[in-house]
Motif scaffolding. Structure first.
Motif, PDB file in Angstrom:
ATOM      1  N   ALA A  29       0.847  -1.202   0.000  1.00 46.48           N
ATOM      2  CA  ALA A  29       0.000   0.000   0.000  1.00 46.48           C
ATOM      3  C   ALA A  29       0.876   1.243   0.000  1.00 46.48           C
ATOM      4  O   ALA A  29       0.650   2.195  -0.753  1.00 46.48           O
ATOM      5  CB  ALA A  29      -0.928   0.000   1.207  1.00 46.48           C
ATOM      6  N   ARG A  30       1.890   1.200   0.849  1.00 43.36           N
ATOM      7  CA  ARG A  30       2.789   2.340   0.956  1.00 43.36           C
ATOM      8  C   ARG A  30       3.593   2.542  -0.344  1.00 43.36           C
ATOM      9  O   ARG A  30       3.758   3.668  -0.815  1.00 43.36           O
ATOM     10  CB  ARG A  30       3.717   2.129   2.152  1.00 43.36           C
ATOM     11  CG  ARG A  30       4.684   3.240   2.421  1.00 43.36           C
ATOM     12  CD  ARG A  30       3.955   4.559   2.649  1.00 43.36           C
ATOM     13  NE  ARG A  30       4.913   5.653   2.581  1.00 43.36           N
ATOM     14  CZ  ARG A  30       5.506   6.196   3.644  1.00 43.36           C
ATOM     15  NH1 ARG A  30       5.212   5.758   4.856  1.00 43.36           N
ATOM     16  NH2 ARG A  30       6.383   7.153   3.500  1.00 43.36           N
ATOM     17  N   ARG A  33       1.265   4.078  -2.878  1.00 38.31           N
ATOM     18  CA  ARG A  33       1.025   5.481  -2.535  1.00 38.31           C
ATOM     19  C   ARG A  33       2.200   6.329  -2.996  1.00 38.31           C
ATOM     20  O   ARG A  33       2.029   7.370  -3.623  1.00 38.31           O
ATOM     21  CB  ARG A  33       0.849   5.642  -1.026  1.00 38.31           C
ATOM     22  CG  ARG A  33       0.396   7.041  -0.635  1.00 38.31           C
ATOM     23  CD  ARG A  33       0.702   7.386   0.791  1.00 38.31           C
ATOM     24  NE  ARG A  33       2.096   7.843   0.916  1.00 38.31           N
ATOM     25  CZ  ARG A  33       2.596   8.386   2.018  1.00 38.31           C
ATOM     26  NH1 ARG A  33       1.859   8.483   3.100  1.00 38.31           N
ATOM     27  NH2 ARG A  33       3.843   8.786   2.058  1.00 38.31           N
ATOM     28  N   ASP A  34       3.412   5.841  -2.698  1.00 37.76           N
ATOM     29  CA  ASP A  34       4.605   6.602  -3.063  1.00 37.76           C
ATOM     30  C   ASP A  34       4.834   6.622  -4.570  1.00 37.76           C
ATOM     31  O   ASP A  34       5.593   7.445  -5.075  1.00 37.76           O
ATOM     32  CB  ASP A  34       5.835   6.053  -2.331  1.00 37.76           C
ATOM     33  CG  ASP A  34       5.772   6.360  -0.843  1.00 37.76           C
ATOM     34  OD1 ASP A  34       4.919   7.196  -0.458  1.00 37.76           O
ATOM     35  OD2 ASP A  34       6.537   5.771  -0.063  1.00 37.76           O
ATOM     36  N   GLY A  36       2.418   7.353  -6.414  1.00 35.89           N
ATOM     37  CA  GLY A  36       1.414   8.321  -6.855  1.00 35.89           C
ATOM     38  C   GLY A  36       0.021   7.755  -7.066  1.00 35.89           C
ATOM     39  O   GLY A  36      -0.827   8.397  -7.670  1.00 35.89           O
ATOM     40  N   MET A  37      -0.227   6.553  -6.557  1.00 31.85           N
ATOM     41  CA  MET A  37      -1.565   5.965  -6.745  1.00 31.85           C
ATOM     42  C   MET A  37      -2.442   6.195  -5.517  1.00 31.85           C
ATOM     43  O   MET A  37      -1.956   6.460  -4.433  1.00 31.85           O
ATOM     44  CB  MET A  37      -1.441   4.463  -7.003  1.00 31.85           C
ATOM     45  CG  MET A  37      -0.657   4.165  -8.260  1.00 31.85           C
ATOM     46  SD  MET A  37      -0.601   2.400  -8.613  1.00 31.85           S
ATOM     47  CE  MET A  37       0.811   2.360  -9.717  1.00 31.85           C
ATOM     48  N   GLU A  38      -3.759   6.060  -5.735  1.00 34.48           N
ATOM     49  CA  GLU A  38      -4.693   6.132  -4.623  1.00 34.48           C
ATOM     50  C   GLU A  38      -5.095   4.708  -4.247  1.00 34.48           C
ATOM     51  O   GLU A  38      -5.667   3.975  -5.045  1.00 34.48           O
ATOM     52  CB  GLU A  38      -5.917   6.972  -5.007  1.00 34.48           C
ATOM     53  CG  GLU A  38      -5.554   8.445  -5.145  1.00 34.48           C
ATOM     54  CD  GLU A  38      -6.704   9.356  -5.509  1.00 34.48           C
ATOM     55  OE1 GLU A  38      -6.471  10.566  -5.627  1.00 34.48           O
ATOM     56  OE2 GLU A  38      -7.838   8.866  -5.703  1.00 34.48           O
ATOM     57  N   VAL A  39      -4.760   4.340  -3.027  1.00 35.83           N
ATOM     58  CA  VAL A  39      -4.962   2.975  -2.570  1.00 35.83           C
ATOM     59  C   VAL A  39      -6.192   2.919  -1.663  1.00 35.83           C
ATOM     60  O   VAL A  39      -6.219   3.560  -0.613  1.00 35.83           O
ATOM     61  CB  VAL A  39      -3.732   2.497  -1.770  1.00 35.83           C
ATOM     62  CG1 VAL A  39      -3.968   1.097  -1.230  1.00 35.83           C
ATOM     63  CG2 VAL A  39      -2.477   2.544  -2.636  1.00 35.83           C
ATOM     64  N   VAL A  40      -7.209   2.178  -2.081  1.00 33.89           N
ATOM     65  CA  VAL A  40      -8.362   1.952  -1.205  1.00 33.89           C
ATOM     66  C   VAL A  40      -8.058   0.691  -0.422  1.00 33.89           C
ATOM     67  O   VAL A  40      -8.084  -0.416  -0.970  1.00 33.89           O
ATOM     68  CB  VAL A  40      -9.667   1.799  -2.008  1.00 33.89           C
ATOM     69  CG1 VAL A  40     -10.839   1.547  -1.071  1.00 33.89           C
ATOM     70  CG2 VAL A  40      -9.915   3.032  -2.861  1.00 33.89           C
ATOM     71  N   TYR A  41      -7.733   0.883   0.846  1.00 35.55           N
ATOM     72  CA  TYR A  41      -7.237  -0.233   1.647  1.00 35.55           C
ATOM     73  C   TYR A  41      -8.389  -0.896   2.397  1.00 35.55           C
ATOM     74  O   TYR A  41      -9.056  -0.274   3.224  1.00 35.55           O
ATOM     75  CB  TYR A  41      -6.186   0.293   2.635  1.00 35.55           C
ATOM     76  CG  TYR A  41      -5.454  -0.805   3.360  1.00 35.55           C
ATOM     77  CD1 TYR A  41      -4.376  -1.442   2.771  1.00 35.55           C
ATOM     78  CD2 TYR A  41      -5.866  -1.204   4.632  1.00 35.55           C
ATOM     79  CE1 TYR A  41      -3.711  -2.457   3.426  1.00 35.55           C
ATOM     80  CE2 TYR A  41      -5.202  -2.224   5.291  1.00 35.55           C
ATOM     81  CZ  TYR A  41      -4.125  -2.844   4.683  1.00 35.55           C
ATOM     82  OH  TYR A  41      -3.476  -3.861   5.331  1.00 35.55           O
ATOM     83  N   GLY A  43      -7.965  -4.169   3.860  1.00 35.18           N
ATOM     84  CA  GLY A  43      -7.387  -4.916   4.970  1.00 35.18           C
ATOM     85  C   GLY A  43      -7.838  -6.361   5.033  1.00 35.18           C
ATOM     86  O   GLY A  43      -8.148  -6.981   4.003  1.00 35.18           O
TER      87      GLY A  43
ATOM     88  N   THR B  94       4.024  12.941  -3.616  1.00 37.31           N
ATOM     89  CA  THR B  94       3.828  12.042  -4.754  1.00 37.31           C
ATOM     90  C   THR B  94       2.420  12.118  -5.336  1.00 37.31           C
ATOM     91  O   THR B  94       2.155  11.581  -6.401  1.00 37.31           O
ATOM     92  CB  THR B  94       4.061  10.578  -4.343  1.00 37.31           C
ATOM     93  OG1 THR B  94       3.024  10.192  -3.423  1.00 37.31           O
ATOM     94  CG2 THR B  94       5.401  10.411  -3.665  1.00 37.31           C
ATOM     95  N   ALA B  97      -2.153   8.344  -2.244  1.00 37.50           N
ATOM     96  CA  ALA B  97      -2.906   8.385  -0.991  1.00 37.50           C
ATOM     97  C   ALA B  97      -3.261   6.985  -0.548  1.00 37.50           C
ATOM     98  O   ALA B  97      -3.442   6.095  -1.383  1.00 37.50           O
ATOM     99  CB  ALA B  97      -4.172   9.205  -1.175  1.00 37.50           C
ATOM    100  N   LEU B  99      -6.315   5.356   1.269  1.00 32.24           N
ATOM    101  CA  LEU B  99      -7.672   5.647   1.691  1.00 32.24           C
ATOM    102  C   LEU B  99      -8.133   4.485   2.567  1.00 32.24           C
ATOM    103  O   LEU B  99      -8.431   3.412   2.065  1.00 32.24           O
ATOM    104  CB  LEU B  99      -8.574   5.832   0.466  1.00 32.24           C
ATOM    105  CG  LEU B  99      -8.011   6.765  -0.624  1.00 32.24           C
ATOM    106  CD1 LEU B  99      -8.884   6.752  -1.868  1.00 32.24           C
ATOM    107  CD2 LEU B  99      -7.870   8.177  -0.098  1.00 32.24           C
TER     108      LEU B  99
END
Lengths: 137, 317
Positions: A29-30, A33-34, A36-41, A43, B94, B97, B99
């Motif tokens: 996930a990290r 994110r780094d 540049g993506m949006e991660v819908v986590y 779990g 960057t 995010a 979410l």
């Protein structure tokens, strides 16, 4: 002023069923994110239905499933099929422990990519980008 | 572009029939901005205006997600069709995010609430630029109420006040004393206070400080209605019924009188203002590109000169 071209990739990340090892997924996930993506986590302890409804409501571009319970031969094709049945054209990437002998079976079942323990941040981001770029082809 | 337009039309048509995927696509178009976003805004504007918009804000870790999740779940299991817009911060470095609000909203989602996560995408103030437009999409297709959960904010980020009908500010015991409470900002915009984690020591002190602050605000005649204070322990469901009741009482207050039209009109103005800010800042960013040659001069002077040049051009298309 159209920002469409630079809209970040949105990816849903989840672990399915009884599989408590989420350390790897958190690292991924990290990494994303780094990149540049949006991660819908989502779990731990997700069901197929939960993943499908998350993809639908979040209008996600990709799904990443982490597996450390040797369930990939059953669960990965199930997710691919469920998304397909729901009419969601979204690539599925499997991460975690997948023995080399199972890689062909993964590809055959429609999994877009497999990431093992040695994958670097670049590998992970590249795999997702390519899977998203080639979807629907 | 004709193609884009027909996409929007058919999405709106399907969304009106209750197709959630089309709603989801429309939300994406609004979030991405540009011409399609304007088309969606055009199409949804006339359908919207019926829903009650609840904003939930407060410091990080105060319990916003847990309260939002319980509210959405409770409403989805009764006669309501709630939607949640959960906002998390984008990385300023960057643009990416994480979410994570869905983690706590599993049950709400299973109960039928539509949950959408979004990143701020570089917009300060706790809310993303696209929020009003996305709320309008939910509103247009019968989602009611719409709950906006903001990023964890500090004292001065008050964006949510201009996007919601009912603003809930969540604080915890030990969040600060009477002096903090009297500082300007977040606390001035609350229609309802929740003191969460009320099982911890200091909760009654927090309540007392808030009461005092509200008393003072009433002396200066600043508030139209005295905000209620509700004590909750969100993780245990303690105080939830009072929380829900207080939200609905505020809704009644709004919709019975003139208040709702005042708020909606303020909301409209705020949206115009933030869109204008955005357009101007984009042009400003572009004119920053050839700044190097002027380095060394007074920043204020240069900025003024640039503004003059920008205003002469017709850049806003």
């Amino acid at each position: 002023m159209n920002e469409k071209e630079n809209a970040p990739i949105r990816i849903v990340l989840a672990k399915l069923g009884l599989d408590g090892h989420d350390r790897g997924l958190k690292v991924v996930a990290r990494m994303l994110r780094d990149a540049g993506m949006e991660v819908v986590y989502l779990g731990l302890r997700q069901t197929t239905e939960m993943v499908v409804s998350a993809v639908e409501q979040e209008d996600a571009d990709a799904v990443g499933i982490s597996m450390h319970n040797a369930g990939h031969l059953t669960l990965a094709p199930r997710i691919v099929k469920a998304l397909d049945d729901a009419g969601l054209n979204v690539p599925v990437i499997v991460g975690g422990i997948v023995p080399e002998g199972d890689l062909d079976a993964m590809t055959e079942s429609g999994v877009a990519g497999v990431l093992g323990p040695g994958a670097s941040a670049e590998d992970v981001a590249k795999c997702v980008r390519e899977a998203v770029a080639t979807r629907g082809e | 572009m004709a193609n884009e337009n027909s996409t929007v039309i058919s999405l709106v048509e399907n969304a009106s029939k209750g197709d959630r995927r089309s709603v989801s696509r429309l939300l994406t178009l609004v979030e991405r901005g540009g011409i399609s976003a304007e088309e969606v805004a055009e199409a949804t504007h006339k359908l919207a205006g019926k829903s009650h918009v609840i904003g939930i804000t407060g410091a990080p870790g105060a319990g916003k997600s847990t309260l939002t999740a319980s509210l959405a779940k409770d409403l989805a299991t009764s006669e309501y069709k709630p939607a949640v817009l959960a906002v998390d911060p984008s990385s300023p470095l960057t643009g990416g995010a994480i979410l994570g609000d869905r983690v706590r909203m599993e049950e709400a989602s299973e109960a039928g609430a539509f949950i959408r996560s979004m990143a701020t995408r570089g917009h300060a103030g706790g809310l993303a630029l696209a929020v009003p437009g996305m709320v309008r999409v939910f509103d247009a297709f019968g989602f009611n109420p719409i709950i906006i959960e903001t990023v964890g904010v500090g004292q001065v980020e008050v964006d949510v006040a201009s996007a919601a009908d009912t603003v809930v500010v969540v604080v915890t015991s030990g969040w600060g004393d009477a002096v903090q409470a009297n500082k300007a900002g977040l606390l001035e915009i609350a229609d309802l206070f929740v003191v969460n984690k009320a099982d911890r020591p200091g909760a009654s002190d927090a309540r007392r400080d808030l009461e005092l602050m509200i008393d003072l605000s009433q002396v200066t005649g600043q508030m139209s209605r005295r905000p209620e204070i509700v004590m909750t322990t969100a993780t245990e469901g303690e105080g939830f019924d009072e929380f829900k009741k207080a939200i609905f009482e505020h809704k009644e207050f709004l919709f019975e009188g003139e208040q709702i039209s005042v708020r909606r009109s303020n909301r409209w103005k705020a949206e115009v203002s933030s869109r204008l800010d955005y357009l101007l800042s984009e042009v400003a960013k572009k004119s920053m590109e050839d700044l190097e040659e002027k380095e060394g001069s007074s920043p204020g002077l240069i900025a003024r000169e640039m503004a003059k040049n920008i205003l002469k051009k017709d850049e806003f298309r």
